[in-house]
Scaffold this motif. Structure first.
Motif, PDB file in Angstrom:
ATOM      1  N   ASN A   1       0.529  -1.418   0.141  1.00 48.31           N
ATOM      2  CA  ASN A   1       0.314   0.020   0.220  1.00 48.31           C
ATOM      3  C   ASN A   1       1.127   1.120  -0.690  1.00 48.31           C
ATOM      4  O   ASN A   1       0.992   2.552  -0.672  1.00 48.31           O
ATOM      5  CB  ASN A   1      -1.114  -0.405   1.372  1.00 48.31           C
ATOM      6  CG  ASN A   1      -2.157   0.942   1.285  1.00 48.31           C
ATOM      7  OD1 ASN A   1      -2.421   0.825   0.114  1.00 48.31           O
ATOM      8  ND2 ASN A   1      -2.093   1.817   1.818  1.00 48.31           N
TER       9      ASN A   1
ATOM     10  N   SER B   1       1.393   4.309  -2.867  1.00 49.18           N
ATOM     11  CA  SER B   1       1.135   5.532  -2.421  1.00 49.18           C
ATOM     12  C   SER B   1       2.559   6.684  -3.164  1.00 49.18           C
ATOM     13  O   SER B   1       1.722   7.293  -3.461  1.00 49.18           O
ATOM     14  CB  SER B   1       0.974   5.408  -1.061  1.00 49.18           C
ATOM     15  OG  SER B   1      -0.616   5.027   0.048  1.00 49.18           O
TER      16      SER B   1
ATOM     17  N   TRP C   1      -2.142  10.366  -0.306  1.00 46.28           N
ATOM     18  CA  TRP C   1      -2.576   9.589   0.840  1.00 46.28           C
ATOM     19  C   TRP C   1      -4.194   9.685   1.209  1.00 46.28           C
ATOM     20  O   TRP C   1      -5.027   9.420   2.010  1.00 46.28           O
ATOM     21  CB  TRP C   1      -1.896  10.044   2.002  1.00 46.28           C
ATOM     22  CG  TRP C   1      -2.184   8.746   3.167  1.00 46.28           C
ATOM     23  CD1 TRP C   1      -1.131   7.421   3.185  1.00 46.28           C
ATOM     24  CD2 TRP C   1      -2.419   9.774   4.705  1.00 46.28           C
ATOM     25  NE1 TRP C   1      -1.832   6.840   4.825  1.00 46.28           N
ATOM     26  CE2 TRP C   1      -2.552   8.318   5.231  1.00 46.28           C
ATOM     27  CE3 TRP C   1      -2.773  10.832   5.475  1.00 46.28           C
ATOM     28  CZ2 TRP C   1      -2.406   8.371   6.623  1.00 46.28           C
ATOM     29  CZ3 TRP C   1      -3.241  11.020   6.353  1.00 46.28           C
ATOM     30  CH2 TRP C   1      -3.275   9.473   7.440  1.00 46.28           C
TER      31      TRP C   1
ATOM     32  N   CYS D   1      -7.510   8.168   1.385  1.00 44.89           N
ATOM     33  CA  CYS D   1      -8.033   7.097   3.131  1.00 44.89           C
ATOM     34  C   CYS D   1      -9.902   7.745   2.618  1.00 44.89           C
ATOM     35  O   CYS D   1     -10.438   7.779   3.485  1.00 44.89           O
ATOM     36  CB  CYS D   1      -7.458   8.120   4.294  1.00 44.89           C
ATOM     37  SG  CYS D   1      -6.145   7.435   4.925  1.00 44.89           S
TER      38      CYS D   1
ATOM     39  N   SER E   1      -5.372  -2.432   1.003  1.00 46.32           N
ATOM     40  CA  SER E   1      -6.452  -2.018   1.715  1.00 46.32           C
ATOM     41  C   SER E   1      -7.539  -2.984   2.072  1.00 46.32           C
ATOM     42  O   SER E   1      -7.320  -3.159   3.712  1.00 46.32           O
ATOM     43  CB  SER E   1      -6.712  -0.904   1.322  1.00 46.32           C
ATOM     44  OG  SER E   1      -6.416   0.565   1.120  1.00 46.32           O
TER      45      SER E   1
ATOM     46  N   ALA F   1      -3.894   2.151   6.512  1.00 47.18           N
ATOM     47  CA  ALA F   1      -3.054   3.608   5.734  1.00 47.18           C
ATOM     48  C   ALA F   1      -2.369   4.208   6.561  1.00 47.18           C
ATOM     49  O   ALA F   1      -0.854   5.060   6.032  1.00 47.18           O
ATOM     50  CB  ALA F   1      -4.348   4.629   5.054  1.00 47.18           C
TER      51      ALA F   1
END
Length: 553
Positions: A136, A140, A183, A187, A354, A379
């Motif tokens: 993850n 990102s 990020w 989210c 995720s 996250a």
């Protein structure tokens, strides 16, 4: 103070609603997030899974990994063939390992309890959660690079921001600001329920491939439109080349290690168990093949345009806006392509990282963590591990891809052996959610020593090679043996676990009893007897599981 702590505990503890409508506090092995998927949420069809894998492979990291073979000296077609071969094997293993998830609608952490025990399953769950968190973070970083290219196309002054990150970082200071923005965007999308994301999956396929083919056509035209660059010779020869082909073939398999292990997490939403097969065995490797072709052709064209091979397509886009190339046409093209890549990277991170991490983290502490809370924990941790140091060069990225494979391969070997040879396709689902001393999967105080022995023996032959990946010096033979670490670990774990079960049979082992998998399965707490789309439910399985669980407790 005591009142405040009690209030905080009451807010954090996960609650569930039973079949009578009463709210209850869940225990340490169970909450609604990791229960078998309810019938109403089993909405993914053959088409969904077919399109899903086109969507899942549509990400920048696959463009990266496809062209790293060229960066190390292979020809374009050799790199593509290696990638496709390894990923075809991965697709077959995903179908095998995800069968229990498709049949019983349980996630990977719960499936592990059958072979590892209710408490022993925390170890493979932690392993896989860690890998999902790292990936993850990698996604990102790629999303931040995409966002930077987009902003660079609009605001040229962004490249004048002083860089304080240093040469070991894949991100500059300006890109780090983009990392934070990306990020936040990621989210925000984690709030959307997973079963409702089908339309976003379909959109992602169109957006990504429209951008990728646009970039392909643009770069080929910049290279002069000639096909000569597609046939550039290899820069390695002889034995070194043979080993390099061997390495990248199995690297194509190892890079899918998280997909193979988390197959149950994705297949638990299937309407019917067999709905996942076409997607796993056909759609996954073919979609990866197309992405590999795109990535390698774009990388090959870079040598004709810039005089050097650029394996990172985002670096390629940014270089197309350097100096005299910073024209309105180039800026518009880079902006649209990079924005499409931002969108595709967001949903790649959600589905590939995720969701698996959320399942795993929720299973580590079901009493306090739901899957949704797990999403946000993933996250935060993916930011905390500073993933921008994993992508600075092709060599570092390859090291990252291969370094963790020995742990996940052993886990996959144990799970496949347990489901097909030990359990013969039958799992007592209620028993997977209890650590009662009389529980079917209790083993030794909640741990199955057979699984841990198989895991350690499978990891041992490749551990020296793993240390070499981390910087420890090792002989050339050890380095080359590590190329086959994934199939070695999987086969050794499979064999050792099976032999240990033959030597000391675990409770519920179905010896020479034929195939025991039910026609279909619905959780005992799911009051529906039909799923609303005509699928018959084997209610005998429900009754049998409930009876067994009541006897154990």
């Amino acid at each position: 103070m005591g009142y405040d702590l009690a209030w905080l505990h009451d807010r954090l503890v996960v609650k569930s609603v039973d079949r009578d409508g009463y709210q209850r506090t869940v225990d340490m092995l169970d909450n609604d997030s990791i229960r078998p998927t309810p019938t109403k949420d089993r909405t993914w069809s053959q088409l969904t899974y077919f399109v899903f894998w086109w969507s899942a492979t549509a990400n920048v990291s696959n463009l990266y990994s496809a062209s790293t073979g060229m960066a190390m000296g292979l020809t374009m077609w050799e790199a593509i063939a290696c990638s496709f071969g390894g990923q075809f094997l991965a697709g077959c293993l995903m179908a095998l390992n995800g069968r229990a998830g498709a049949m019983y609608r349980i996630p990977f952490p719960v499936l592990c309890r059958s072979s590892w025990g209710p408490w022993g399953a925390l170890w493979p769950t932690f392993n896989r959660a860690a890998m999902s968190i790292v990936w993850n973070g990698v996604n990102s970083v790629q999303g931040a690079q995409c966002l930077y290219v987009f902003l660079h196309a609009i605001f040229p002054s962004i490249e004048n921001i002083p860089d304080k990150m240093g040469s070991k970082s894949a991100l500059t200071s300006a890109q780090m600001m983009c990392f934070f923005v990306y990020w936040i965007i990621n989210c925000a999308f984690l709030i959307v329920p997973v079963p409702k994301m089908k339309s976003l999956v379909y959109i992602k396929v169109f957006v990504y491939f429209a951008a990728a083919f646009s970039m392909l056509g643009w770069t080929v035209s910049l290279a002069g439109g000639s096909a000569k660059f597609l046939h550039a010779p290899s820069t390695v020869h002889g034995t070194e080349k043979s080993y390099l082909i061997f390495k990248f073939f199995f690297l194509g398999l190892a890079s899918c290690g998280t997909f193979i292990s988390n197959a149950a997490d994705l297949q638990r939403y299937a309407r019917k168990p067999n709905d996942v097969l076409i997607g796993q065995i056909i759609s996954f490797p073919v979609s990866n093949l197309l992405v590999a072709v795109l990535g390698n052709v774009i990388a090959a064209a870079s040598k004709s345009i810039f005089g050097e091979l650029i394996w990172n397509p985002l670096t390629f886009l940014d270089k197309l806006m350097e100096g005299e190339r910073y024209t309105s046409g180039n800026r518009a093209a880079c902006a649209f392509i990079s924005l499409a890549f931002v969108y595709s990277t967001v949903f790649s991170a959600i589905f590939e990282n995720s969701i698996p991490a959320g399942n795993d983290i929720a299973a580590l502490m079901p009493r306090y963590i739901t899957i949704r809370r797990g999403f946000f924990i993933c996250a935060v941790l993916s930011y905390a591990i500073c993933p921008w140091y994993l992508l600075s060069t092709a060599a570092i990225f390859i090291t990252f891809l291969s370094s963790y494979q020995i742990f996940l391969s052993a886990i996959a070997g144990i799970l496949i052996c347990d489901y097909y040879l030990i359990r013969r396709g039958y799992l007592n689902i209620p028993a997977l959610y209890t650590a009662h001393p009389e529980g079917l999967y209790r083993y030794f105080y909640g741990f199955n020593p057979r699984a841990f022995v198989a895991y350690l023996i499978a990891v041992a032959p490749n551990f020296y090679g793993f240390l070499n990946q981390m910087g420890v010096k090792a002989p050339l033979g050890i380095q080359r043996f590590y190329y086959i670490a994934y199939p070695t670990g999987l086969c050794v774990a499979f064999g050792v676990y099976y032999m240990s079960c033959l030597a000391s049979s675990p409770a519920g082992m179905e010896k020479y009893a034929g195939w025991k998998e039910p026609k279909d399965y619905v959780d005992e707490n799911d009051l529906m007897r039909e799923d609303g789309i005509g699928n018959e439910v084997d209610t005998a399985v429900i009754e049998k599981g409930a009876l067994a669980a009541s006897k154990e407790v």
